[in-house]
Design an enzyme around this catalytic site. Sequence first.
Site, short mmCIF file in Angstrom:
data_model
loop_
_atom_site.label_atom_id
_atom_site.label_comp_id
_atom_site.label_asym_id
_atom_site.label_seq_id
_atom_site.Cartn_x
_atom_site.Cartn_y
_atom_site.Cartn_z
N ASP A 1 0.90 -1.13 0.07
CA ASP A 1 0.02 -0.12 0.06
C ASP A 1 1.02 1.32 0.06
O ASP A 1 2.22 1.14 0.47
CB ASP A 1 -0.89 -0.07 1.17
CG ASP A 1 -0.34 -0.48 2.57
OD1 ASP A 1 1.07 -0.41 2.57
OD2 ASP A 1 -0.98 -0.94 3.33
N ASP B 1 -7.90 -2.49 14.32
CA ASP B 1 -9.26 -2.73 13.91
C ASP B 1 -9.41 -4.06 12.88
O ASP B 1 -10.31 -4.38 12.35
CB ASP B 1 -10.03 -1.60 13.10
CG ASP B 1 -9.23 -1.26 11.84
OD1 ASP B 1 -8.04 -1.69 11.50
OD2 ASP B 1 -9.60 -0.24 11.17
N HIS C 1 -7.54 -4.67 10.19
CA HIS C 1 -7.03 -4.37 8.65
C HIS C 1 -5.69 -5.15 8.31
O HIS C 1 -5.03 -5.22 9.21
CB HIS C 1 -7.21 -2.93 8.24
CG HIS C 1 -5.96 -2.38 9.08
ND1 HIS C 1 -6.14 -1.08 9.71
CD2 HIS C 1 -4.65 -2.34 8.74
CE1 HIS C 1 -4.87 -0.44 9.80
NE2 HIS C 1 -4.05 -1.55 9.41
N GLU D 1 -9.90 -2.03 5.50
CA GLU D 1 -10.26 -1.59 6.89
C GLU D 1 -11.77 -2.25 6.95
O GLU D 1 -12.19 -3.01 6.02
CB GLU D 1 -10.67 -0.18 6.75
CG GLU D 1 -9.52 0.77 6.71
CD GLU D 1 -8.53 0.92 7.88
OE1 GLU D 1 -8.65 -0.01 8.92
OE2 GLU D 1 -7.85 1.79 8.08
C1 F6R Z 1 1.37 -1.05 6.00
C2 F6R Z 1 0.13 -2.01 6.32
C3 F6R Z 1 -0.81 -1.81 7.48
C4 F6R Z 1 0.04 -2.03 8.70
C5 F6R Z 1 -0.85 -1.88 9.97
C6 F6R Z 1 -0.17 -2.24 11.31
O1 F6R Z 1 1.89 -1.49 4.90
O2 F6R Z 1 -0.30 -2.85 5.57
O3 F6R Z 1 -1.77 -2.87 7.40
O4 F6R Z 1 0.50 -3.41 8.76
O5 F6R Z 1 -1.54 -0.98 10.03
O6 F6R Z 1 0.82 -1.11 11.42
P1 F6R Z 1 1.98 -1.17 12.63
O7 F6R Z 1 2.83 -2.31 12.24
O8 F6R Z 1 2.56 0.37 12.54
O9 F6R Z 1 1.21 -1.32 13.89
#
Ligand code: F6R
Length: 260
Positions: free
Chosen positions: A67, A136, A138, A143
């Site tokens: 992403d 959440d 995701h 999401e």
């Molecule tokens: C980022 C991504 C997100 C993160 C998730 C957890 O490329 O795909 O799904 O993996 O938001 O983020 P952290 O590791 O910062 O808690």
Amino acid sequence: MRIIIEPDYQALSKKAAQIVAQRIKRKPNIVLGLATGLTPLGMYRELVRMHKEEGLDFSKVTTFNLDEYWKIPSSHPQSYHFFMWDNLFSHININPERVYIPSGTVDEVEVYCQWYEEEIRRAGGIDLQILGIGRDGHIGFNEPGSSLSSRTRVKSIAPETIEDNARFFKDKSQVPRYAITMGVGTIMEAKECVLLASGESKAEAIRKCVEGPICAECPASILQLHPRVIVILDEEASQRLNKKEYYRYVEEMSLNLRKG
Ligand code: F6R
């Protein structure tokens, strides 16, 4: 799902890096799917160390990131482009032509998303997809409520995730409200997935992902249908799992079986 519970973040990062390194050695032209965020940082550090000290070779590896924020330029210090070059790509011998990160600024975004999917197919599909998980539930920026068969597209970022990601920006108002992300369906086509989670704040999302019903409310729960998923947790992220001791038992039994 294979559930590995490590004592702490350092051990989790090391375990994840060992798995990635082993897969690269087994298939030097592997296609990796990569994530950003705080969770995989330790794994990237360990992979850089393995490259520098042990000669882990990335020269034939292709990568596709999950992403990118929409719409910030790749030069922005909080862009996922910047993150990946800063934390991994600049420190290993990867061929920049084999690095794919969604662009956060293209005009014809639907055409671009189709192109991204097409490039993944042309590369032979993703062999190993690294995932983090949001509080959440995701994965990528899929999401809650995302279609469980969605493809690469622009998605709105949920308020909870905006709150979480505000720590990387000057203030909450600066966090982009949209992201371009691989879909849940895109992720599910990877041949193998490794999901990492660390800390108490992820414990509930992990419980829903591993033990909850499969539902769009927790997009990560779809991974229960994937044939090859490894979930690597630290103690804190595993603390709400009802069957934690059972997962430890299963892991020990399968390690014994492999030792013969
Ligand atoms: C980022 C991504 C997100 C993160 C998730 C957890 O490329 O795909 O799904 O993996 O938001 O983020 P952290 O590791 O910062 O808690």
